[in-house]
Write a protein that holds these residues in place. Structure first.
Motif, short mmCIF file in Angstrom:
data_model
loop_
_atom_site.label_atom_id
_atom_site.label_comp_id
_atom_site.label_asym_id
_atom_site.label_seq_id
_atom_site.Cartn_x
_atom_site.Cartn_y
_atom_site.Cartn_z
N VAL A 89 20.62 -2.03 15.90
CA VAL A 89 21.62 -1.01 15.61
C VAL A 89 22.96 -1.60 16.01
O VAL A 89 23.05 -2.31 17.01
CB VAL A 89 21.31 0.28 16.41
N CYS A 90 23.96 -1.31 15.20
CA CYS A 90 25.28 -1.89 15.47
C CYS A 90 25.84 -1.35 16.77
O CYS A 90 25.80 -0.15 17.05
CB CYS A 90 26.22 -1.57 14.32
N ALA A 91 26.39 -2.26 17.56
CA ALA A 91 26.88 -1.91 18.90
C ALA A 91 28.36 -1.57 18.91
O ALA A 91 28.92 -1.36 19.97
CB ALA A 91 26.62 -3.09 19.84
N HIS A 92 28.99 -1.50 17.73
CA HIS A 92 30.45 -1.53 17.76
C HIS A 92 31.18 -0.24 17.42
O HIS A 92 32.40 -0.25 17.31
CB HIS A 92 30.94 -2.67 16.86
N CYS A 93 30.47 0.83 17.17
CA CYS A 93 31.16 2.13 17.15
C CYS A 93 30.10 3.21 17.30
O CYS A 93 28.93 2.91 17.49
CB CYS A 93 32.02 2.34 15.90
N GLY A 94 30.49 4.45 17.19
CA GLY A 94 29.55 5.52 17.48
C GLY A 94 28.65 5.92 16.33
O GLY A 94 27.83 6.84 16.47
N LEU A 95 28.78 5.27 15.17
CA LEU A 95 28.01 5.73 14.00
C LEU A 95 26.58 5.22 13.99
O LEU A 95 25.70 5.81 13.36
CB LEU A 95 28.70 5.29 12.70
N GLY A 96 26.36 4.08 14.62
CA GLY A 96 24.99 3.57 14.72
C GLY A 96 24.41 3.08 13.42
O GLY A 96 23.25 3.37 13.09
N CYS A 97 25.17 2.31 12.67
CA CYS A 97 24.60 1.72 11.46
C CYS A 97 23.46 0.78 11.83
O CYS A 97 23.51 0.11 12.86
CB CYS A 97 25.68 0.91 10.72
N ASN A 98 22.47 0.73 10.98
CA ASN A 98 21.30 -0.09 11.26
C ASN A 98 21.55 -1.52 10.79
O ASN A 98 22.08 -1.74 9.70
CB ASN A 98 20.06 0.47 10.56
N PHE A 152 25.44 -0.38 3.27
CA PHE A 152 26.69 -1.03 3.64
C PHE A 152 27.06 -0.93 5.12
O PHE A 152 26.79 0.08 5.77
CB PHE A 152 27.84 -0.44 2.81
N LEU A 153 27.70 -1.98 5.60
CA LEU A 153 28.26 -2.03 6.95
C LEU A 153 29.76 -2.24 6.84
O LEU A 153 30.25 -2.67 5.81
CB LEU A 153 27.70 -3.23 7.72
N CYS A 154 30.45 -2.02 7.95
CA CYS A 154 31.86 -2.39 7.96
C CYS A 154 31.99 -3.81 8.50
O CYS A 154 31.03 -4.37 9.02
CB CYS A 154 32.67 -1.42 8.79
N ASP A 155 33.18 -4.38 8.37
CA ASP A 155 33.35 -5.76 8.80
C ASP A 155 33.28 -5.93 10.32
O ASP A 155 32.88 -6.98 10.81
CB ASP A 155 34.70 -6.31 8.28
N ARG A 156 33.63 -4.90 11.05
CA ARG A 156 33.48 -5.00 12.50
C ARG A 156 32.00 -5.13 12.84
O ARG A 156 31.60 -5.95 13.65
CB ARG A 156 34.06 -3.76 13.18
N GLY A 157 31.21 -4.31 12.20
CA GLY A 157 29.78 -4.33 12.47
C GLY A 157 29.11 -5.61 12.04
O GLY A 157 28.19 -6.12 12.70
N ARG A 158 29.55 -6.18 10.93
CA ARG A 158 28.89 -7.36 10.40
C ARG A 158 29.34 -8.63 11.13
O ARG A 158 28.54 -9.52 11.38
CB ARG A 158 29.18 -7.50 8.91
N ALA A 195 35.79 5.07 13.02
CA ALA A 195 34.36 5.10 12.67
C ALA A 195 34.27 4.56 11.23
O ALA A 195 34.07 5.30 10.28
CB ALA A 195 33.81 6.51 12.74
N PRO A 196 34.42 3.26 11.09
CA PRO A 196 34.71 2.67 9.76
C PRO A 196 33.73 3.07 8.65
O PRO A 196 34.16 3.48 7.57
CB PRO A 196 34.64 1.17 10.03
N ARG A 197 32.46 2.98 8.92
CA ARG A 197 31.49 3.24 7.85
C ARG A 197 31.62 4.66 7.32
O ARG A 197 31.34 4.93 6.15
CB ARG A 197 30.07 2.94 8.37
N LEU A 198 32.06 5.57 8.17
CA LEU A 198 32.29 6.95 7.75
C LEU A 198 33.36 7.03 6.66
O LEU A 198 33.28 7.85 5.74
CB LEU A 198 32.67 7.80 8.97
S1 SF4 Z 1 30.77 1.63 11.08
FE1 SF4 Z 1 30.85 -0.52 11.45
S2 SF4 Z 1 31.13 -0.66 13.66
FE2 SF4 Z 1 30.46 1.36 13.23
S3 SF4 Z 1 28.28 1.30 13.50
FE3 SF4 Z 1 28.67 0.96 11.33
S4 SF4 Z 1 28.79 -1.20 11.08
FE4 SF4 Z 1 28.96 -0.75 13.26
#
Ligand code: SF4
Ligand code: FMN
Ligand code: FES
Lengths: 159, 895, 423
Positions: B227-236, B261-267, B382-385
């Motif tokens: 799970v992505c560690a970089h914001c509160g959305l918890g993308c897988n 899809f993920l955001c660039d911070r998460g990827r 919360a980028p992915r949002l």
């Molecule tokens: S929006 Fe980006 S930073 Fe946040 S959980 Fe998803 S991939 Fe990670």
């Protein structure tokens, strides 16, 4: 008064582009028209002009470049004062358009698409100009010339 | 449902779907390129050809593109028919005429959709003898490589980047077989979702630059669900490791959360895992010590003297926080959040528990037909949002399309209606946001004024909701417009969060949501970190209270769990606290200002080497698993903490999870987030290494020629090996997506109920909180914000690449940090006599100089606010809402 | 009577450059419009045109009245558009230019009537950018028409309003494809759009839109003015009305003639074009532009009707014949055509984008003596691959028509090149 508002475009160009906008639902629709307006004033569209037009139309330079590079009558490289388009489509080809193109290039000492040393001419091929009954056909600037022969080439180039 | 016949077999398929999606949903193989479940049909690649027959008599049929053909009852088609098979094979042959055939040196090799589809069509012999056309490549910045010669012109990149993600700087240029996908000029891709090009592109044009520096084949990567560690959305996510290094992060499909899809911070934020700043050995007073010595020192320290206090962390797992809480006792456990954030998160949890309004998943967000965003620039917080909200903005187009019998997957046709269908997304924010381009209306104001607008909207919707006093005419008019829109919506959504650091904003958001007449309404709060919500659910006192506890002498040692407290409170205050403490123990993975103050430093595993449960902002508990074993003596934080417990019952993670679940009613369901360590498939653990994993016997031969045994993993259902069955694995435990013939991530269609839909056995994660009851109106409405002459208020603004702690330590992200500057309204700048780029000096009201920094004029920022990038180290001494003075730096004493 | 037999060209005279408004009105101009507005409901106009049997002159021959009748008229507040397709760029075709340059009011009147029939408030003329004279004449004519109340608000005191905007293109053959044309009008790349939805339902900016060819629209005023029966009586064959037919290549008098539908091809080539130039023999011909199949001298008695030409294995297309003489190499001619199509492919769909350049490579190889006999199968395979339904729009199927028929009729020429290499 003559201060350009958008760096890279003259007031006259901006006025003409803005005038076009009233005919369409949105600014994007003016893209092609706007590029042609710039070209009318400057013969070709430089990067700087393209960026300025994009800004005027509220789209990104990349979006406008996508449009500009699609259409063959938008020049993204400098062209001569007069662009000579010679038709190379089927009927003209049958009646000797290859020779016409070669002859134009030879006289001007240029490759296709290149500007002549004096900045006067650029030779480009073009698709059927809708005058096949007078093949081969060339378009010199905005003017069609019919039934082109070697002599006619000389005449066009004023030699 | 429609009944159709495919190659003589009857099937029931979803009405209104296209044939390609229907066939794939049935598990049939049919090659395609330009179609993508999230992007719809384009009809460009012509790869998905099948034969359609008029009726039972028709034996010849005609070729149709499956992706462009709606299913209809009694339809007869053939995938296998020779004419269709031949066409598909010939079509690939055409796609490959210009392809460089550079598979051996291509990062995409082995997980390439083009390779898969080529094999699938049976095209094996190349007849083309002509020259290949070639292109120049561009430098697209630190994230993405560009290798245009590999392009098959499926147009997916621009359809994702421009149409889906709202990007403007990636386009298609040229025409005929000289189409070029790139930027106007070299430079970093601007869109925050550019990394998805890596997966959207079916070949190797856009690849992950961070991976490609040292790439490995997909089958040579060790992977576990994460799970992505970089914001509160918890993308897988599905991170991949080779040679003890984390090599990349790719998307892991979750039909409720991040989808494709993920955001660039998460990827690209994973680089911190490999950072030279990693703490790899325990240290006592700055001397490396053994793990045993560290443990025994830790134990002694806990026994001696007064009780220790524990400071938890919103980026540590529930289990680690719970272990700490248990170790020090409830009364000595502090959440590690600064007061304001603490209150905000508590309020959010309270509203989610008792507010009676559903908190939606991202999939549900995309269904919303009217949206009000109150106080957030979601692209940054919360980028992915933001990507989901961008899709929600299109719902009116889909409705209009429906009335014209245009199906939702007829992508270009729906988009063509966009200028007629009005978006119902409304944004109230501090300054311009990246979603403004799809907003029907925007409002800029201070947090107080944003809250006031919210209260006003609530009052327009429901007269019994308190109204703000002395509201301006413009605000009132806007409130009416927004209220009218929300009132008509069937699935309205209110989005707010912690970005404004304002309780008023959150309360106003609740009032609006409460006032909505729709039954199907939703309220979503963004939270800053990956386990902010989990921590708040667990509950505990704030950081300031921890300071008091040490100050009053009730405790003397401090154990700090994965938390750089210098990011949260001003330095001097914290220095005093840490000096007062008798002993400071810090468990963390990267060196930071807090670890520098520790007497005992314990090296913690990152998300990639450890397991745990995080709760995302939706209230969904999600389990992540170690991708590879931590190198001894690095351990999971929970392991350090439980290793010194008298009672050894929680030495196993499952037991700890279970204890945590039973300690907190709201967390009861976390045990169901994923199966436990005893879960096996046909008697064996699930392999993290694909069955083609190579070099296992040789990869360490330079160190030792005998093959080491594989490390054991008693904590999870996974094995650090390639043995074992992957045949039928529950979704939460799917490490790599792979199916016979489908080596790319697009194999996911074999795991979905319907393409683009939910995973077959349910999407991973477990909803912990369902809204119940209702709360009273909030009535504490702030007065409007009035700038004081000569004073500015600090307003930290989140930034996708600057704000989050760990991703900022990744080299690729570090290259994309926002400019070092403060934002000022142009009128304020004029008053100060400064222009963009001019330096100013910021001082406290006491006249103490804090910082000299260039100004950037932001026309949309309200007057009296000073915008800074939240989380940047340079701003750590600046607290939200504090007042400062600003003056121009004279030419003589420039920076 | 002569004027009535050639309604489209009756005003075009060698003694004047073009038809002014006064000239146009003097031969019954704008009478059709007057009748439509004063006496007929939009649906009636559609019915007249349907009954007249007018089929689209843009190449596909779709029934014009039928097309109009598919536009949803229920919501009168909705915007609808009419677009005149004046992008004529099909190699070998030169018919619309004459209508545009020499009798612009005929098109304008046709457009106003068509717009009335579909209740469009706005119309565009999509003129190819190279037609500078036409642009100038149309601009003048539009101003004249406006000043005389044929355009603008309350046209001829009716409730009907119409604005016509002249748009000039920036090149590219694909802009003539009606959906690509709409994208070009919207200022985008001219890649075609998927159908359905048809422009009739969702076209320009998502609004119902009718696209008609210039010549099609020029027929309309006369149907309204002289009536359905008169119009039907013009033709000699199955299809109705007259049409501009032409011939180019090595004929004695290349040119354009308005003739009844159903005129035999032999008559066009031998009588009107005067037969082959001295020293040349007829080898074959493309009956209706570059994107039609070759026919042979044995097909000279085929008549110019949509079905008749189709039955002979080609298409009537634009009705302007490209003549292949016996001294022109058919393989090289096909290379020229395929180069054109490969260059004008919009780049959207695979078979066209990547298949046409391959045909060019193969043809060049063959001509350069580097061909192999199996290349002919590859070429034939490509023509099948790029056939109708397989590609996103009709450019590619048209593009392979001359190639596929050349492979059939002139196979020996291809083989001769290939054999040359062996020798
Ligand atoms: S929006 Fe980006 S930073 Fe946040 S959980 Fe998803 S991939 Fe990670
Ligand atoms: C590649 C291509 C090019 C075309 N070019 C033209 C053109 O230049 N002029 C034209 O009228 N129709 C052209 N057409 C046909 C149009 O798509 C459309 O069918 C026509 O404008 C409809 O008008 P009609 O019904 O009056 O014939 C072209 C079609 C294709 C596929
Ligand atoms: S997937 Fe059907 S045409 Fe591309």
């Amino acid at each position: 008064m003559n201060e350009p508002i958008f760096e890279g475009l003259s007031l006259a160009e901006i006025r003409e582009i803005n005038a076009e906008m009233s005919h369409y639902e949105n600014k994007t629709a003016v893209s092609i028209e706007a590029l042609k307006i710039v070209q009318k004033h400057r013969r070709w569209v430089s990067d700087q002009c393209l960026i300025a037009v994009a800004e005027l139309l509220d789209i990104s330079p990349a979006q406008l470049e996508g449009v500009a590079t699609f259409y063959n009558l938008i020049y993204r490289q400098p062209v001569g004062k007069t662009v000579i388009h010679y038709c190379n489509s089927v009927t003209c080809w049958m009646l000797g358009s290859d020779q016409v193109g070669e002859s134009l290039c030879r006289h001007l000492n240029v490759e296709l698409g290149e500007m002549s040393a004096d900045g006067e001419y650029t030779v480009l091929p073009i698709v059927c100009l809708g005058a096949c009954d007078h093949a081969p056909v060339v378009m010199v600037g905005n003017e069609l010339k019919f039934d082109i022969t070697e002599d006619a080439v000389n005449e066009i180039l004023g030699r | 449902m429609a009944r159709i016949e495919i190659d003589g077999q009857p099937y029931d398929v979803l009405d209104g779907n296209n044939l390609l999606s229907a066939c794939l949903s049935l598990g049939l193989d049919l090659p395609y390129f330009c179609w993508h479940p999230a992007l719809g049909s384009a009809g460009a690649c012509r790869q998905c050809a099948v034969i359609q027959y008029k009726d039972a008599e028709d034996k010849r049929g005609r070729l149709v593109m499956a992706c462009m053909t709606p299913v209809a009852d009694a339809m007869r088609i053939s995938i296998a028919a020779e004419q269709a098979r031949q066409f598909r094979s010939d079509n690939i042959e055409l796609l490959m005429t210009n392809h460089p055939h550079d598979c051996p040196v291509c990062e995409e090799g082995g997980e390439c959709h083009l390779q898969d589809m080529t094999v699938m069509t049976g095209h094996t012999f190349r007849r083309y003898r002509g020259l290949k056309r070639t292109h120049n490549n561009q430098n697209l910045g630190p994230f993405i490589n560009h290798e245009m010669n590999r392009c098959i012109a499926c147009y997916r990149c621009v359809r994702f980047y421009d149409d889906y993600a709202g990007g403007k700087d990636l386009q298609v240029f040229g025409m005929h077989n000289n189409v070029y996908f790139g930027r106007f000029e070299d430079g970093a891709l601007e869109n925050e979702f550019s990394g998805n090009l890596v997966e959207v592109c079916p070949t190797g044009v856009f690849t992950d630059k961070t991976f490609s520096a040292h790439y490995a084949r997909k089958w040579d990567l060790q992977t576990a669900p994460s799970v992505c560690a970089h914001c509160g959305l918890g993308c897988n996510t599905a991170p991949g490791e080779r040679y003890g290094e984390l090599r990349r992060v790719i998307n892991r499909y979750n039909g409720e959360v991040n989808g494709y899809f993920l955001c660039d911070r998460g990827r690209f934020g994973y680089g911190f895992v490999n950072s030279p700043k990693r703490i790899l050995k325990p240290r006592l007073d700055d001397q490396e010590i053994s793990a045993d010595a560290a443990e025994s020192h830790f134990r002694q320290l806990l026994k001696a003297g007064k009780p220790a206090i524990g400071i938890g962390s919103p980026r540590a797992s529930l289990e680690a926080n719970f272990a700490l809480r248990t170790l020090v006792g409830e009364e000595n456990f502090f959440l590690g959040l600064e007061d304001t954030e603490h209150i905000l998160l508590n309020t959010i949890v309270e509203l989610m528990r008792h507010g009676g309004i559903h908190s939606p998943s991202l999939r549900e967000v995309e269904q919303a037909d009217a949206v009000l965003i109150l106080g957030e620039d979601v692209t940054h917080s919360a980028p992915r949002l933001a990507l989901s909200l961008r899709q929600a903005a299109r719902n009116a187009s889909f409705d209009l399309a429906g009335s014209l019998h245009i199906l939702p997957w007829q992508d270009a046709a729906v988009r063509n209606l966009e200028n007629q269908a009005k978006s119902s997304v409304f944004i109230a924010s501090i300054c311009a946001t990246r979603l403004d381009d799809v907003a029907a209306n925007t409002y800029r104001g201070s947090p107080e004024d944003i809250a006031r607008l919210g209260f006003a909207i609530a009052h327009c919707l429901d007269e019994s909701a308190p109204a703000p006093a002395a509201l301006g005419d413009a605000e009132q008019a806007l409130a009416v417009i927004i209220a009218d829109n929300l009132k008509q919506a069937k699935r309205p959504l209110i989005v707010s969060g912690t970005s404004c650091a304002s309780l008023d904003v959150i309360q106003a958001a609740y009032n609006v949501a409460k006032a909505l007449p729709a039954t199907d309404k939703q309220l979503m709060f963004t939270v800053p970190e990956c386990n902010s919500l989990g921590l708040a659910i667990m509950g505990g006192a704030s950081l300031q209270q921890a300071f008091e506890r040490i100050g009053t002498g009730l405790a003397d040692s401090v154990i700090i769990l994965e938390n750089d407290l210098y990011r949260r409170v001003p330095g001097p205050e914290l220095d005093r606290f840490l000096e007062t403490a008798a002993h400071v123990v810090v468990i963390d993975s990267l060196e930071n200002k807090t670890t520098a103050q520790a007497e005992l430093q314990l090296p913690a595993a990152t998300f990639a080497e450890s397991e745990g449960t995080w709760v995302n902002n939706e209230g969904r508990g999600q389990r992540y698993f170690p991708v590879y074993p931590a190198t001894d003596p690095v351990r999971g934080s929970w392991q350090w903490l439980t290793s010194v417990m008298e009672n050894s019952q929680w030495r196993h993670h499952d037991a700890l999870t279970a204890a945590c679940a039973s300690a907190f009613p709201d967390l009861a369901a976390i045990v169901q987030a994923a199966p436990g360590a005893d879960y096996t498939v046909k008697g064996s653990k699930i392999p993290r290494q694909p069955h083609r994993y190579s070099g296992r016997t040789a990869m360490h031969a330079d160190i030792k020629v005998s093959e080491p045994g594989q490390p054991h993993d008693p904590e999870t259902p996974f094995a650090f090996s390639m043995e074992g069955d992957t045949g039928h694995v529950p979704p939460a435990l799917l490490p790599v997506i792979w199916a016979p013939g489908w080596n790319s991530n697009q194999a996911i269609n074999k795991f979905q109920q319907q393409t683009g839909g939910h995973l077959r056995d349910g999407d991973p994660g477990v909803r912990l909180i369902e809204a119940a009851g209702t709360l009273d109106w909030f009535g504490d409405i702030p007065p409007t914000f009035r700038p004081e002459q000569g004073r500015w208020r600090i307003m930290p603004l989140p930034h996708i690449f600057g704000t989050e702690e760990l991703s900022g330590q990744s080299p690729a992200i570090a290259e994309r940090l926002p400019a070092f500057c403060v934002l000022l309204n142009f009128l304020d700048a004029e008053t100060l006599g400064v222009d963009s780029g001019d330096p100013v000096e910021i001082s406290s009201l006491l006249g103490i100089s804090i910082l000299k920094i260039p100004v950037q004029i932001e026309p949309t920022l309200p007057r009296g606010l000073l915008g800074i990038t939240a989380g940047l180290p340079a701003f750590q001494s600046m607290k939200t809402w504090t007042q400062v003075t600003v003056k121009k730096v004279n030419q003589e004493d420039r920076l | 009577m002569e004027t009535l037999a050639k309604p489209l060209t009756k005003n075009i005279r060698p003694d004047r450059a073009f038809t002014t408004l006064a000239d146009y009105e003097s031969t019954g101009g704008y009478q059709g419009l007057r009748k439509a507005l004063a006496e007929l409901q939009p649906k009636d106009v559609q019915q007249w045109v349907k009954d007249a049997g007018l089929r689209g002159r843009g190449g596909a021959g779709f029934g014009t009245g039928l097309k109009w009748s598919l536009v949803p008229l229920d919501d009168l507040s909705q915007t609808r558009y009419l677009v005149a397709n004046a992008d004529e760029m099909e190699p070998g075709t030169f018919k619309d230019r004459m209508l545009l340059e020499q009798d612009p009011h005929q098109l304008i009147e046709g457009m106003i009537i068509a717009a009335y029939a579909i209740q469009a408030q706005k119309a565009y003329i999509f003129l190819r950018g190279e037609y500078h004279v036409a642009k100038f004449r149309l601009e003048q004519a539009l101003l004249e028409a406006k000043s005389k109340g044929y355009l603008g608000e309350h046209i001829l005191n009716s409730a009907f309003n119409l604005e016509i905007v002249l748009h000039t293109g920036a090149g590219r053959y694909i802009c003539g494809e009606e959906t690509a044309l709409l994208n070009a009008l919207e200022g985008k790349r001219a890649t075609p759009r998927a159908k359905p939805p048809f422009p009739l339902v969702s076209g320009l900016w998502g609004k119902p839109t009718v696209v008609n060819n210039v010549e099609t629209l020029c027929n309309v005023p006369h149907i309204l003015h002289y009536g359905v029966e008169w119009y039907q009586g013009l033709a000699r064959g199955v299809d109705k009305g007259t049409k501009l037919f032409g011939a180019g290549g090595r004929v004695k008098h290349p040119g354009l003639w308005e003739l009844p539908m159903g005129t035999p091809i032999r008559e066009i080539i031998e009588q009107h074009a005067g037969g082959m130039r001295d020293g040349y023999k007829l080898r074959g011909f493309l009956p209706g532009g570059a994107s039609t199949d070759f026919l042979l001298p044995e097909h000279l008695d085929v008549v110019m009707d949509f079905e008749a030409v189709a039955k002979a294995g080609s298409r009537m297309g634009t009705g302007v014949i490209i003549v292949l003489d016996d001294k022109t190499c058919p393989v090289r001619m096909v290379l020229n055509l395929e180069q054109f199509f490969a260059q004008e492919s919009c780049g959207w769909c695979t078979p066209c984008r990547d298949g046409l350049p391959w045909t060019v490579t193969l043809l060049k190889d063959i001509i350069a003596g580097k061909g192999r006999i199996e290349d002919l199968d590859t070429l034939a395979g490509l023509t099948r691959m790029l056939g109708p339904g397989n590609t996103f729009c009709a450019l590619a199927p048209g593009a392979v028509e001359p190639l596929q028929s050349a492979l059939k009729y002139f196979r020996a020429d291809f083989e001769r090149y290939i054999a040359m290499e062996r020798a």
